[in-house]
Design a protein around this motif. Structure first.
Motif, mmCIF file in Angstrom:
data_model
loop_
_atom_site.group_PDB
_atom_site.id
_atom_site.type_symbol
_atom_site.label_atom_id
_atom_site.label_comp_id
_atom_site.label_asym_id
_atom_site.label_seq_id
_atom_site.Cartn_x
_atom_site.Cartn_y
_atom_site.Cartn_z
ATOM 1 N N LEU A 52 104.598 82.666 9.353
ATOM 2 C CA LEU A 52 106.044 82.529 8.733
ATOM 3 C C LEU A 52 106.206 83.464 10.168
ATOM 4 C CD1 LEU A 52 108.172 82.236 6.251
ATOM 5 C CD2 LEU A 52 106.795 84.260 5.805
ATOM 6 N N VAL A 53 107.168 82.891 10.809
ATOM 7 C CA VAL A 53 108.512 83.884 11.641
ATOM 8 C C VAL A 53 109.756 84.251 10.678
ATOM 9 C CG1 VAL A 53 109.664 83.547 13.443
ATOM 10 C CG2 VAL A 53 107.445 82.000 13.519
ATOM 11 N N PHE A 54 109.451 85.330 11.329
ATOM 12 C CA PHE A 54 110.575 85.765 9.820
ATOM 13 C C PHE A 54 111.618 87.600 10.897
ATOM 14 C CE2 PHE A 54 106.909 88.451 9.217
ATOM 15 C CZ PHE A 54 107.841 89.940 8.648
ATOM 16 N N VAL A 55 112.334 87.667 10.418
ATOM 17 C CA VAL A 55 113.601 88.725 11.586
ATOM 18 C C VAL A 55 113.692 89.866 10.349
ATOM 19 C CG1 VAL A 55 115.731 89.239 12.759
ATOM 20 C CG2 VAL A 55 114.952 87.076 12.762
ATOM 21 N N GLN A 56 113.647 90.728 10.502
ATOM 22 C CA GLN A 56 113.618 91.903 10.581
ATOM 23 C C GLN A 56 114.140 93.433 11.128
ATOM 24 O OE1 GLN A 56 109.795 93.716 8.760
ATOM 25 N NE2 GLN A 56 110.869 94.591 6.884
ATOM 26 N N ASN A 57 115.192 93.958 10.658
ATOM 27 C CA ASN A 57 115.216 94.615 11.908
ATOM 28 C C ASN A 57 115.903 94.483 13.221
ATOM 29 O OD1 ASN A 57 115.462 96.562 9.389
ATOM 30 N ND2 ASN A 57 113.428 97.333 9.891
ATOM 31 N N ALA A 58 116.324 93.233 13.046
ATOM 32 C CA ALA A 58 116.856 92.785 14.935
ATOM 33 C C ALA A 58 115.693 92.206 15.803
ATOM 34 C CB ALA A 58 117.718 92.871 15.063
ATOM 35 N N ALA A 59 113.996 92.101 14.853
ATOM 36 C CA ALA A 59 112.985 91.918 15.791
ATOM 37 C C ALA A 59 112.694 91.224 14.999
ATOM 38 C CB ALA A 59 112.320 93.201 15.924
ATOM 39 N N THR A 60 111.925 90.191 15.384
ATOM 40 C CA THR A 60 110.932 88.901 15.363
ATOM 41 C C THR A 60 109.768 88.916 15.165
ATOM 42 O OG1 THR A 60 112.848 87.616 16.840
ATOM 43 C CG2 THR A 60 110.516 86.444 15.847
ATOM 44 N N LYS A 61 109.675 88.858 13.924
ATOM 45 C CA LYS A 61 108.125 89.440 13.658
ATOM 46 C C LYS A 61 107.588 88.084 12.730
ATOM 47 C CE LYS A 61 108.992 94.368 12.264
ATOM 48 N NZ LYS A 61 109.095 95.161 11.561
ATOM 49 N N PHE A 62 106.173 87.926 12.809
ATOM 50 C CA PHE A 62 105.425 86.648 12.362
ATOM 51 C C PHE A 62 103.957 87.252 10.767
ATOM 52 C CE2 PHE A 62 105.819 86.644 16.300
ATOM 53 C CZ PHE A 62 106.166 84.818 16.815
ATOM 54 N N TYR A 63 104.473 86.256 9.855
ATOM 55 C CA TYR A 63 103.363 86.573 8.640
ATOM 56 C C TYR A 63 102.457 85.565 8.353
ATOM 57 C CZ TYR A 63 101.061 88.358 4.507
ATOM 58 O OH TYR A 63 100.622 88.244 3.052
ATOM 59 N N LYS A 64 100.954 85.728 8.471
ATOM 60 C CA LYS A 64 99.735 84.746 8.003
ATOM 61 C C LYS A 64 99.740 84.544 6.632
ATOM 62 C CE LYS A 64 96.409 83.978 10.504
ATOM 63 N NZ LYS A 64 94.899 84.340 11.020
ATOM 64 N N LEU A 65 99.901 83.512 6.288
ATOM 65 C CA LEU A 65 100.364 82.675 5.152
ATOM 66 C C LEU A 65 99.405 81.886 4.629
ATOM 67 C CD1 LEU A 65 103.893 81.355 4.421
ATOM 68 C CD2 LEU A 65 102.859 83.569 3.376
ATOM 69 N N GLU A 66 98.125 82.576 3.963
ATOM 70 C CA GLU A 66 96.574 82.080 3.153
ATOM 71 C C GLU A 66 96.939 81.062 2.413
ATOM 72 O OE1 GLU A 66 94.434 84.979 4.183
ATOM 73 O OE2 GLU A 66 94.032 85.209 6.183
ATOM 74 N N GLY A 67 95.694 80.186 2.256
ATOM 75 C CA GLY A 67 95.356 79.538 1.219
ATOM 76 C C GLY A 67 96.811 78.495 0.673
ATOM 77 N N ILE A 68 96.756 77.634 1.425
ATOM 78 C CA ILE A 68 97.961 77.094 1.451
ATOM 79 C C ILE A 68 97.313 75.865 0.219
ATOM 80 C CG2 ILE A 68 99.688 75.312 1.852
ATOM 81 C CD1 ILE A 68 100.559 77.627 4.242
ATOM 82 N N VAL A 69 97.911 75.066 -0.701
ATOM 83 C CA VAL A 69 97.005 73.897 -1.001
ATOM 84 C C VAL A 69 97.885 72.784 -1.218
ATOM 85 C CG1 VAL A 69 95.281 74.983 -2.853
ATOM 86 C CG2 VAL A 69 98.251 74.201 -3.072
ATOM 87 N N GLU A 70 97.150 71.074 -1.663
ATOM 88 C CA GLU A 70 97.704 70.036 -0.778
ATOM 89 C C GLU A 70 97.876 69.690 -2.231
ATOM 90 O OE1 GLU A 70 96.601 67.497 1.336
ATOM 91 O OE2 GLU A 70 96.174 68.868 3.335
ATOM 92 N N LYS A 71 99.155 69.540 -2.670
ATOM 93 C CA LYS A 71 99.768 69.250 -4.173
ATOM 94 C C LYS A 71 100.203 67.110 -3.827
ATOM 95 C CE LYS A 71 101.275 72.791 -6.490
ATOM 96 N NZ LYS A 71 102.607 73.577 -7.608
ATOM 97 N N ASP A 72 99.698 66.718 -5.401
ATOM 98 C CA ASP A 72 100.297 65.275 -5.037
ATOM 99 C C ASP A 72 102.364 64.593 -5.904
ATOM 100 O OD1 ASP A 72 97.552 64.560 -4.500
ATOM 101 O OD2 ASP A 72 97.143 64.268 -6.971
#
Length: 147
Positions: free
Chosen positions: A127-147
């Protein structure tokens, strides 16, 4: 021999700085409170759904996401409040080829692969997000596939 030693030590030091630089904005703490992220495969596209339970919108802006070798902007889902969606073209769309440029107007370019700044598994997204005018990253885990 001194030149070879200097060359290898320079390469080693350079690689240390470049590896540290790519992960310096990877956050351990989530910028928002997320629900369980999931994907839906629909014909020629894959959509990544990220439910957001709580976010400080005046301080954090969710921009885009890297997923399975592609990058796509995040947009708020119009049907489900509090959910962000990223859409990825998984197949090359059928192109209209004509000598008349007006007939080719509706052609969409294929989505190009884009490498993530960090290594991701098949069920992870960056995930790419902006916080306090700085670009930061956060890793999302455990994403599942739905039908």
């Amino acid at each position: 021999m001194k030149h070879v030693y200097f060359l290898f030590s320079s390469i080693f030091i350079f690689s240390l700085f470049t590896n540290c630089g790519s992960n310096k904005n990877l956050q351990e703490k989530a910028p928002a409170q997320f629900g369980d992220a999931y994907t839906i495969l629909n014909g020629q596209s894959l959509s990544l759904h990220i439910p957001v339970v709580n976010i400080q919108e005046n301080q954090v802006s969710l921009e885009s996401v890297y997923f399975r070798g592609m990058k796509s902007p995040l947009k708020q889902n119009e049907q489900i409040p509090g959910e962000y969606v990223a859409r990825f073209n998984t197949k090359d769309p059928a192109m209209v080829m004509s000598s008349d440029p007006k007939e080719e107007y509706g052609n969409k370019p294929p989505q190009k692969p884009e490498k993530s700044p960090v290594k991701l598994e098949n069920n992870e997204a960056l995930l790419v997000f902006v916080q306090n005018a700085a670009t930061k990253f956060y890793k999302l885990e455990g994403i599942v596939e739905k039908d």
